[in-house]
Design a protein around this motif. Structure first.
Motif, PDB file in Angstrom:
ATOM      1  N   ILE A 268      -9.104  -2.010 -13.875  1.00  0.00           N
ATOM      2  CA  ILE A 268      -9.575  -2.856 -14.976  1.00  0.00           C
ATOM      3  C   ILE A 268     -10.983  -2.450 -15.422  1.00  0.00           C
ATOM      4  N   LYS A 269     -11.842  -2.160 -14.473  1.00  0.00           N
ATOM      5  CA  LYS A 269     -13.186  -1.738 -14.845  1.00  0.00           C
ATOM      6  C   LYS A 269     -13.167  -0.401 -15.575  1.00  0.00           C
ATOM      7  N   GLU A 270     -12.317   0.509 -15.116  1.00  0.00           N
ATOM      8  CA  GLU A 270     -12.252   1.838 -15.719  1.00  0.00           C
ATOM      9  C   GLU A 270     -11.590   1.800 -17.093  1.00  0.00           C
ATOM     10  N   GLU A 271     -10.496   1.064 -17.206  1.00  0.00           N
ATOM     11  CA  GLU A 271      -9.729   1.061 -18.451  1.00  0.00           C
ATOM     12  C   GLU A 271     -10.301   0.123 -19.518  1.00  0.00           C
ATOM     13  N   LEU A 272     -10.807  -1.018 -19.099  1.00  0.00           N
ATOM     14  CA  LEU A 272     -11.231  -2.037 -20.066  1.00  0.00           C
ATOM     15  C   LEU A 272     -12.749  -2.175 -20.164  1.00  0.00           C
ATOM     16  N   GLY A 273     -13.475  -1.709 -19.156  1.00  0.00           N
ATOM     17  CA  GLY A 273     -14.938  -1.783 -19.203  1.00  0.00           C
ATOM     18  C   GLY A 273     -15.492  -3.187 -19.125  1.00  0.00           C
ATOM     19  N   VAL A 274     -14.763  -4.106 -18.478  1.00  0.00           N
ATOM     20  CA  VAL A 274     -15.241  -5.483 -18.345  1.00  0.00           C
ATOM     21  C   VAL A 274     -15.701  -5.742 -16.914  1.00  0.00           C
TER      22      VAL A 274
ATOM     23  N   ALA B 194     -14.801  -1.325  -4.606  1.00  0.00           N
ATOM     24  CA  ALA B 194     -13.908  -1.051  -5.739  1.00  0.00           C
ATOM     25  C   ALA B 194     -14.548  -1.394  -7.081  1.00  0.00           C
ATOM     26  N   GLY B 195     -15.687  -2.128  -7.037  1.00  0.00           N
ATOM     27  CA  GLY B 195     -16.380  -2.446  -8.289  1.00  0.00           C
ATOM     28  C   GLY B 195     -16.483  -3.916  -8.605  1.00  0.00           C
ATOM     29  N   LEU B 196     -16.188  -4.796  -7.664  1.00  0.00           N
ATOM     30  CA  LEU B 196     -16.318  -6.234  -7.902  1.00  0.00           C
ATOM     31  C   LEU B 196     -17.758  -6.578  -8.250  1.00  0.00           C
TER      32      LEU B 196
ATOM     33  N   VAL C 289      -1.906  -7.457 -17.985  1.00  0.00           N
ATOM     34  CA  VAL C 289      -2.235  -8.849 -18.298  1.00  0.00           C
ATOM     35  C   VAL C 289      -3.704  -8.952 -18.713  1.00  0.00           C
ATOM     36  N   ALA C 290      -4.559  -8.249 -17.999  1.00  0.00           N
ATOM     37  CA  ALA C 290      -5.982  -8.261 -18.337  1.00  0.00           C
ATOM     38  C   ALA C 290      -6.213  -7.723 -19.749  1.00  0.00           C
ATOM     39  N   LYS C 291      -5.481  -6.666 -20.091  1.00  0.00           N
ATOM     40  CA  LYS C 291      -5.621  -6.089 -21.435  1.00  0.00           C
ATOM     41  C   LYS C 291      -5.170  -7.095 -22.491  1.00  0.00           C
ATOM     42  N   LYS C 292      -4.105  -7.807 -22.198  1.00  0.00           N
ATOM     43  CA  LYS C 292      -3.620  -8.827 -23.131  1.00  0.00           C
ATOM     44  C   LYS C 292      -4.680  -9.916 -23.331  1.00  0.00           C
ATOM     45  N   ILE C 293      -5.325 -10.323 -22.247  1.00  0.00           N
ATOM     46  CA  ILE C 293      -6.369 -11.348 -22.327  1.00  0.00           C
ATOM     47  C   ILE C 293      -7.558 -10.846 -23.146  1.00  0.00           C
ATOM     48  N   VAL C 294      -8.012  -9.631 -22.860  1.00  0.00           N
ATOM     49  CA  VAL C 294      -9.165  -9.075 -23.579  1.00  0.00           C
ATOM     50  C   VAL C 294      -8.853  -8.915 -25.060  1.00  0.00           C
ATOM     51  N   ASP C 295      -7.667  -8.396 -25.384  1.00  0.00           N
ATOM     52  CA  ASP C 295      -7.283  -8.200 -26.788  1.00  0.00           C
ATOM     53  C   ASP C 295      -7.215  -9.533 -27.533  1.00  0.00           C
ATOM     54  N   CYS C 296      -6.633 -10.528 -26.885  1.00  0.00           N
ATOM     55  CA  CYS C 296      -6.536 -11.840 -27.525  1.00  0.00           C
ATOM     56  C   CYS C 296      -7.912 -12.451 -27.704  1.00  0.00           C
ATOM     57  N   GLY C 297      -8.764 -12.318 -26.701  1.00  0.00           N
ATOM     58  CA  GLY C 297     -10.128 -12.829 -26.809  1.00  0.00           C
ATOM     59  C   GLY C 297     -10.873 -12.205 -27.971  1.00  0.00           C
TER      60      GLY C 297
END
Length: 788
Positions: free
Chosen positions: A493-499, A529-531, A449-457
């Motif tokens: 999410i931090k590792e895969e998307l870098g956000v 965890a990286g928050l 879902v996060a990837k979908k949001i980032v891609d759409c953004g």
């Protein structure tokens, strides 16, 4: 013109129109923009001289062509701009024409009377005319207020398709008049979608170079620099500049080699300067810059970079489960909500979340009111939190800075509604990991879902670094196994998307006892965890201690200095509204809470505290404290004025409740005026506000005031202290003539002067008694003069 700007090569602007008009004999009091109509051949000649010198873009003679500055003249905005663009277009031929838009010349709310919409309308009128007449670029320049710059940029982008350049003018301290630093300038302006940004005016090229560091490092768009021809000097009553064309060009070349690509000159520069710059640029090629990408929110004076340590987002202004917040929203008690923001700031919050979502009120109207009030009182960035897109847009439009939007989610309907708003206003946006199927249980599905949001953004033009993902904390009482998935999702999410990531921490403990213990433990797990940016109650001691400890263990708190200091510091009383800890009138004034200051002043009067005791023990000490904080650079002009206006409210209450003879205050009259030929009075207006709020009787003659009119008022009112202002180099001579006339009439009268082109030495040369480098200095001079 069909030709497009080539941002990969040098773009050279022209130099100063005012200097050229001065060289051609413009008289004191004459409106430079009127020459478009009265002497069009001269304006065209000046443009051609700059074209012949090698510039790529010439600037229209319209710097002050707005309805506010022209209201006392017979020329309309349309007449001035139409003539200016046509003359520039004729002279430019195959070169570009930039519509020049300067500051309006009036202070904006909350420290002035001009509303954001009024400023927008003034700029929109200029843009529409300039675009219709054939300008190629909108140049918004010499801005000292980032809020005014935002109004101008929106007006430019919403009323024309032209490229928009925006430059601000910085003082020697590296900030604008209203406190904006270079990083904040970059964060806000490029978020609003300008095509180029930078610095102009105020300083010479050598002095500007140190101020370019953050601009060069963080700006994703081309950088524009137009310095003055050095610092002005006065010789034989004439203003001259201390840098030769060759020296100027050499320094501009150095600026270009650092990475600026759009260059030109401001005050004091002529075609000779531009010709030398052209030669210098032709000998080198533009250099590529390494731009540092950051996730950053900003107020008008402060940028919060998320990911460089733990960013605390204060959650308390939210009606969910909070009766007092609901009651404040229903009753319109903005003051209570503002105090919630202040106490969170004092407790260590870096960003303040604002949510006004209850059905009983007009949420849009309330959100706008809260946003305006809180941004006038504190320097922290704000997070606009609503489920309604129209509420979000209304708030971020009038927000002074780069806000965070909370939130968007993975539903197409949500993304299509929120992402255009975030893009238009340059906001960060929080993406919630839920979609049409709800909140996924597994961390891997939340990643999807996060990837979908980032891609759409990104498809909407929103950079990845402007999206923060919330992995959504579910309640342990109902979905115990989901807690681990929330933590796992942060790392994925931090590792895969870098956000960057955020999380509403307290959600995890609903329905369970000792919630504060669960919240602190869960927060520690999430941080590991990286928050990056927990949404928490910063007044919760357990939460604060967890973050403080984590910062040590994760090497954010180098040498544990902050941790040790917090253990050694004695706790100070909090603004915690739930504990009803009462603050003194002095403390209320320091925060700028005008509503509370009236209430507290009345309480003191009812308790038979004498008026002068209130003034001496509360009002003046509060102003002195705020003034000292301003001088240290801990607060800036907006906060200084807010506190001064709070004092004025106290004075009003005292006057209402006492007989005319009971309050013994001297009538300390001060006359202020911007001298003949100068129509820029924003600095004088700031001085006026502060002086009045310190209790002085200010007679303001306005701008473009002849020396005989100033002298007549001095004689009529028997005034002994006069403040004169001049922004333009061309009007320093007018200031000197006014001082001579005043001293001839009364050698005992004292004159303080101020303005961008002045300094201590110049003030002495023209016969002034005092030099006020800023509004605070003007107050100090006045208090010393009247022995206050």
């Amino acid at each position: 013109m069909n030709k497009k700007l080539n941002f990969s090569d040098w773009l050279l602007f022209d130099g100063a129109m005012g200097t050229m008009l001065q060289n051609h004999g413009i008289k004191f009091g004459e409106l430079p923009e009127s020459y478009n109509i009265l002497y069009p051949e001269l304006i065209e000649k000046i443009h051609k001289e700059y074209i012949d010198a090698g510039c790529d873009i010439i600037t229209t003679n319209t710097f002050g062509a707005n309805s506010y500055k022209l209201k006392n003249y017979s020329y309309s905005v349309k007449e001035i701009i139409t003539s200016a663009v046509r003359l520039a277009r004729k002279a430019a031929k195959d070169r570009f024409v930039a519509l020049d838009i300067g500051p309006i010349g009036q202070l904006m709310q909350p420290y002035g009377t001009l509303t954001f919409q009024e400023a927008y309308d003034i700029f929109a009128e200029q843009v529409k005319i300039g675009f219709t007449e054939g300008a190629d670029v909108i140049l918004i320049e010499t801005m000292s207020d980032i809020y005014e710059a935002k109004a101008a940029i929106l007006a430019a982008k919403e009323n024309s398709p032209l490229p928009v350049f925006c430059t601000m003018t910085l003082q020697n301290d590296g900030r604008t008049l209203t406190g904006t630093d270079p990083l904040t300038m970059v964060t806000v302006l490029q978020g609003l979608g300008v095509d180029a940004l930078g610095i102009n005016c105020s300083l010479g090229p050598k002095e500007i170079i140190p101020q370019l560091n953050d601009i060069l490092l963080y700006s994703k768009v081309p950088i524009m620099v137009q310095p003055n021809a050095g610092l002005p000097e006065i010789k034989d009553s004439t203003t001259i500049y201390n840098v030769t064309p060759y020296e100027f060009a050499s320094d501009i070349k150095s600026i270009a080699e650092l990475g600026a690509t759009i260059l030109g000159g401001c005050c004091g520069t002529t075609p000779e300067f531009i010709s030398e710059v052209r030669k210098a640029l032709d000998s080198i090629r533009p250099v590529s810059r390494h731009v540092k990408k950051i996730t950053a929110a900003a107020s008008g004076v402060k940028t919060e970079i998320i990911g460089e340590g733990i960013t605390i987002i204060g959650e308390r202004i939210n009606p969910t489960g909070k009766k007092k917040i609901k009651d404040a929203l229903k009753s319109g008690n903005i003051n209570y909500l503002a105090l919630e923001a202040i106490q969170q700031k004092d407790a260590g919050a870096n960003i303040i979340d604002i949510n006004a979502g209850i059905p009983e009120i007009d949420e849009e109207e309330m959100m706008v009111k809260i946003t305006k009030e809180i941004q006038s009182l504190i320097q922290l960035p704000l997070q606009i939190d609503s489920m309604q897109p129209k509420v979000i847009e209304a708030a971020v439009r009038i927000y002074n800075g780069k806000p965070i939007i909370n939130s968007v989610n993975g539903k197409k309907e949500s993304m299509d509604a929120i992402f255009p708003i975030a893009k238009k206003y340059g906001a960060l946006v929080i993406g919630l990991t839920l979609d049409e199927k709800g909140i996924p249980f597994k961390a891997e599905d939340r990643l999807d879902v996060a990837k979908k949001i980032v891609d759409c953004g990104e498809s909407y033009g929103i950079a990845r670094e402007d999206i923060i993902i919330d992995t959504l904390a579910l309640t342990a009482s109902a979905q115990q196994d989901a807690v681990k998935e929330t933590i796992k999702a942060i790392g994925l999410i931090k590792e895969e998307l870098g956000v960057k990531t955020t999380l509403g921490v307290s959600n995890v403990s609903y329905g369970l006892p000792r919630r504060e213990l669960l919240n602190s433990t869960f927060l520690a797990m999430a941080l590991t965890a990286g928050l990056d940016a927990p949404i928490i109650d910063p007044l919760d001691e357990g939460i604060k201690n967890t973050i403080s400890s984590f910062n040590v263990l994760w090497s954010y708190d180098v040498k544990a200095e902050a941790y040790i200091k917090s253990l050694n510091d004695k706790p100070t009383p909090s603004w915690n509204l739930d504990n009803n800890i009462e603050k003194s009138l002095k403390q209320i004034i320091i925060t700028g809470l005008k509503g509370d200051v009236e209430k507290k002043t009345r309480e003191l009067l009812l308790n038979n505290i004498k008026a002068m005791e209130i003034i001496d023990d509360h009002l003046i000490p509060a102003l002195e404290h705020v003034g000292e904080e301003y001088e240290r650079g801990n607060i800036f002009l907006p906060q200084l004025i807010q506190s001064a206006e709070a004092v004025n409210k106290a004075f009003e209450v005292i006057k209402e409740n006492l007989s005319s003879g009971e309050l013994e205050r001297k009538s300390n009259k001060i006359l202020l005026a911007t001298v003949k030929g100068d129509i820029h009075d924003i600095g004088k207006n700031i001085v006026k506000v502060l002086l009045e709020n310190y209790g002085f009787d200010v007679i303001d003659l306005g701008k473009d005031v002849a020396s005989e009119d100033i002298l007549a008022m001095v004689q009529k009112e028997n005034i002994k202290l006069i403040g004169l202002s001049a922004l333009m180099t061309t009007t320093v001579k007018s200031m000197e003539e006014t001082i001579t006339a005043l001293k001839k009439y009364d050698k005992e009268c004292m004159i303080m002067v101020g303005g961008a082109v002045l300094n201590q030495d110049y003030s002495k040369l023209i016969g002034a008694d005092y030099y006020a480098k800023d509004a605070r200095s003007g107050v100090k001079i006045a208090r010393s003069f009247f022995n206050m």
